[in-house]
Design an enzyme around this catalytic site. Structure first.
Site, short mmCIF file in Angstrom:
data_model
loop_
_atom_site.label_atom_id
_atom_site.label_comp_id
_atom_site.label_asym_id
_atom_site.label_seq_id
_atom_site.Cartn_x
_atom_site.Cartn_y
_atom_site.Cartn_z
N LYS A 53 -16.54 -32.53 54.04
CA LYS A 53 -15.91 -32.80 52.74
C LYS A 53 -16.95 -33.31 51.74
O LYS A 53 -16.99 -32.87 50.59
CB LYS A 53 -14.76 -33.80 52.90
CG LYS A 53 -13.54 -33.17 53.56
CD LYS A 53 -12.50 -34.17 54.02
CE LYS A 53 -11.40 -33.44 54.80
NZ LYS A 53 -10.45 -34.33 55.46
N GLN A 97 -9.48 -40.64 55.91
CA GLN A 97 -9.41 -39.68 57.02
C GLN A 97 -8.49 -40.22 58.11
O GLN A 97 -8.64 -41.34 58.58
CB GLN A 97 -10.84 -39.45 57.57
CG GLN A 97 -10.92 -38.38 58.63
CD GLN A 97 -10.60 -36.98 58.09
OE1 GLN A 97 -11.05 -36.60 57.02
NE2 GLN A 97 -9.82 -36.23 58.83
N ASP A 120 -5.31 -36.04 48.48
CA ASP A 120 -4.86 -35.43 49.74
C ASP A 120 -3.38 -35.04 49.64
O ASP A 120 -2.87 -34.27 50.45
CB ASP A 120 -5.02 -36.44 50.89
CG ASP A 120 -5.95 -35.91 51.98
OD1 ASP A 120 -6.30 -34.71 51.92
OD2 ASP A 120 -6.31 -36.69 52.88
#
Ligand code: NAP
Length: 285
Positions: A53, A97, A120
């Site tokens: 990422k 995460q 997200d």
């Protein structure tokens, strides 16, 4: 019939090229989209995901920070950390995460992210916006699937879309996005009875189960479009999806491969969401 591939690697490249262009334009006005990625602990798979990422951010010209935090951090310390990022004007998107260590409540952590930095798309307000059909951040994986359908100019209006899997990160938001585009949507899960009878009616099947070959040739109507979200390992340790690719590609009209399908699209849509977040904080752009 031999299905055409929907190539996620190529589509990603073209979306990332347009993100890069936009970043260049924004930089002339002194704006650089910024993403903060938080990794708690040392889960090897998570380490790979976050590295990818951050690398993708660098490639498109974003400002990015990777905060690697020991697994021993307390929940309240982590919340304080996120609060600081919420207030940091250089950061437009925050990604924590998952999974988090067991002593930390993931929901509480996700809800602590400022909704306008929830790139997200997992925050309750992003989920609520999706349910109500309001603008908001769409979770990256199903968002990527929608882009893949868009890339083949597939008109979902009136089509029967079947989603296999109902997780809050893929299946459920996927179903809502398809509904938003006027498809008639059926969601299947582990308690679904006679799955095959349902998938055989589908014009579009999105498979997000996490089990190899859960969708086979005999379950697919000729000409259906098949999107394979699954990421599994076969007996030789090779990456594979949830779909029996060989069998299903002989009957579908379009199919996404694994690897090279939905996988690359997920990070690409994270970049897109972060760019959108940066643009929203500077509405004149
Ligand atoms: P998950 O949270 O484990 O959810 C799996 C879903 O599949 C559950 O809703 C489960 O039903 C359902 N299910 C299980 N067996 C089934 C069956 N035989 N028929 C129909 N449905 C069944 O998984 P996830 O996080 O959504 O991920 C799904 C897959 O996508 C995994 O392989 C994951 O690695 C992959 N993935 C890929 C990306 C990417 O970037 N490409 C991103 C995210 C996930 P119940 O709810 O009844 O248990």
């Amino acid at each position: 019939m031999s299905a055409q591939l929907i190539n996620g690697t190529e589509l990603s490249k073209s979306i990332r090229a347009s993100v890069t262009q936009r970043v260049k334009q924004l930089s002339k006005q002194g704006i650089t989209p910024g993403l903060a990625v938080i990794l708690v602990g040392e889960n090897p798979a998570s380490q790979v995901y976050v590295r990818n990422k951050v690398k993708a951010c660098e490639e498109v010209g974003f400002y990015s920070i990777l905060e690697s935090i020991p697994a021993t951090i307390s929940e309240s310390e982590l919340l304080t950390h996120i609060e600081k990022l919420n207030k940091n004007p250089k950061i437009h998107g925050i990604l924590v995460q998952l999974p988090l260590p067991g002593h930390i409540d993931s929901s509480r952590v996700i809800e602590s992210i400022a909704p306008d930095k929830d790139v997200d798309g997992f925050h309750i307000s992003s989920a609520g916006a999706l349910v109500k059909g309001l603008p908001g951040f769409w979770p990256c994986t199903p968002f990527g699937c929608m882009k893949m359908l868009e890339s083949i100019n597939y008109d979902l209006k009136g089509k029967h879309a079947v989603v296999m899997g109902r997780s809050h990160i893929v299946g459920k938001p996927m179903a809502l996005m398809l509904l938003e585009k006027n498809a008639t949507v059926t969601i299947c899960h582990s308690a679904t009875v006679d799955l095959k009878a349902i998938t055989l009616q589908a014009d579009v099947i999105v498979v997000a189960v996490g089990k190899r070959k859960v969708l086979t040739r005999d379950m697919v109507k000729p000409g259906a479009v098949v999107i394979d979200v699954g990421m599994n390992r076969d007996d030789n340790g090779k990456l594979c999806g949830d779909v029996d690719f060989e069998g299903v590609s002989s009957v579908a009209s379009f199919i996404t491969p694994v690897p090279g399908g939905v996988g690359p699209m997920t990070i690409t849509m994270l970049l897109q969401n972060t760019l959108d977040a940066a643009q929203k904080t500077h509405p004149a752009n």
